[in-house]
Design a protein around this motif. Structure first.
Motif, short mmCIF file in Angstrom:
data_model
loop_
_atom_site.label_atom_id
_atom_site.label_comp_id
_atom_site.label_asym_id
_atom_site.label_seq_id
_atom_site.Cartn_x
_atom_site.Cartn_y
_atom_site.Cartn_z
N TYR A 1 6.50 -45.45 33.47
CA TYR A 1 7.83 -45.75 32.94
C TYR A 1 7.95 -47.21 32.49
O TYR A 1 8.60 -47.53 31.49
CB TYR A 1 8.88 -45.42 33.99
CG TYR A 1 10.31 -45.44 33.50
CD1 TYR A 1 10.69 -44.75 32.36
CD2 TYR A 1 11.28 -46.15 34.19
CE1 TYR A 1 12.00 -44.77 31.91
CE2 TYR A 1 12.60 -46.17 33.76
CZ TYR A 1 12.95 -45.49 32.62
OH TYR A 1 14.25 -45.51 32.18
N MET B 1 9.55 -49.53 24.28
CA MET B 1 10.93 -49.43 23.76
C MET B 1 11.51 -50.81 23.48
O MET B 1 12.61 -50.93 22.92
CB MET B 1 11.82 -48.72 24.78
CG MET B 1 11.63 -47.21 24.86
SD MET B 1 12.29 -46.34 23.42
CE MET B 1 14.07 -46.48 23.71
N LEU C 1 29.13 -37.33 29.94
CA LEU C 1 29.10 -36.90 28.56
C LEU C 1 28.94 -35.39 28.48
O LEU C 1 28.57 -34.75 29.47
CB LEU C 1 27.94 -37.58 27.81
CG LEU C 1 26.52 -37.23 28.25
CD1 LEU C 1 25.72 -36.72 27.09
CD2 LEU C 1 25.85 -38.45 28.85
C1 MYR Z 1 21.37 -36.53 28.98
O1 MYR Z 1 21.14 -35.33 28.78
O2 MYR Z 1 21.13 -37.05 30.06
C2 MYR Z 1 21.95 -37.34 27.91
C3 MYR Z 1 21.08 -37.53 26.73
C4 MYR Z 1 19.76 -38.16 26.99
C5 MYR Z 1 19.12 -38.68 25.75
C6 MYR Z 1 17.73 -39.19 25.86
C7 MYR Z 1 17.51 -40.07 27.00
C8 MYR Z 1 16.34 -40.94 26.83
C9 MYR Z 1 16.30 -41.96 27.93
C10 MYR Z 1 15.17 -42.90 27.76
C11 MYR Z 1 15.20 -44.04 28.72
C12 MYR Z 1 14.45 -45.18 28.13
C13 MYR Z 1 14.66 -46.49 28.74
C14 MYR Z 1 14.06 -47.56 27.88
#
Ligand code: MYR
Length: 131
Positions: free
Chosen positions: A14, A21, A60
């Motif tokens: 991670y 990112m 959400l």
């Molecule tokens: C959900 O279903 O929880 C809401 C939508 C999630 C969208 C994608 C989440 C990606 C998270 C990436 C974490 C990266 C940290 C740099």
């Protein structure tokens, strides 16, 4: 099957993923101990999500196959969709700042929810237990 509250138990790669990112070192160190907890409530194609972490609390709603917006804890804005393929949730989200795509999946394996992330060739996983 996804319904319930899930607490992050461990992560794989991670740190590298966040680096790809563009998340800075200080935030990566904080995020490694974010105590992320996600509550999912599915009714048909609609999901309600509650996200609680060291950074924030947010709720959400989204519908499978329907585009929605989501901001990461560092403010990075994404837009995209979740879809269901068999028993796997597959998400594809585009960053608004650079147009690049982050893909993610959620699967239940045994007693755990495994969320995978992929961005620009770097993959990571976060593994959640019911809590
Ligand atoms: C959900 O279903 O929880 C809401 C939508 C999630 C969208 C994608 C989440 C990606 C998270 C990436 C974490 C990266 C940290 C740099």
């Amino acid at each position: 099957a996804f319904n319930g509250t899930w607490k992050v138990d461990r992560s794989e790669n991670y740190e590298k993923f966040m680096e790809q990112m563009g998340v800075n070192l200080v935030k990566r160190k904080l995020a490694a101990h974010d105590n992320l907890k996600i509550t999912l409530e599915q009714k048909g194609d609609s999901f309600h999500v509650k996200e609680v972490s060291a950074f924030r609390t947010l709720e959400l709603d989204f519908t499978l196959g329907v585009n929605f917006e989501y901001s990461l804890a560092d403010g990075t804005e994404l837009a995209g969709t979740w879809a269901m393929e068999g028993d796997t949730m597959k998400g594809s989200f585009t960053r608004k700042d650079n147009g690049k795509v982050l893909t993610t999946t959620r699967q239940i394996i045994g007693e755990e929810l495994i969320q995978s992330y992929s961005y620009e060739g770097v993959e990571a996983k976060r593994i959640f237990k019911r809590g």
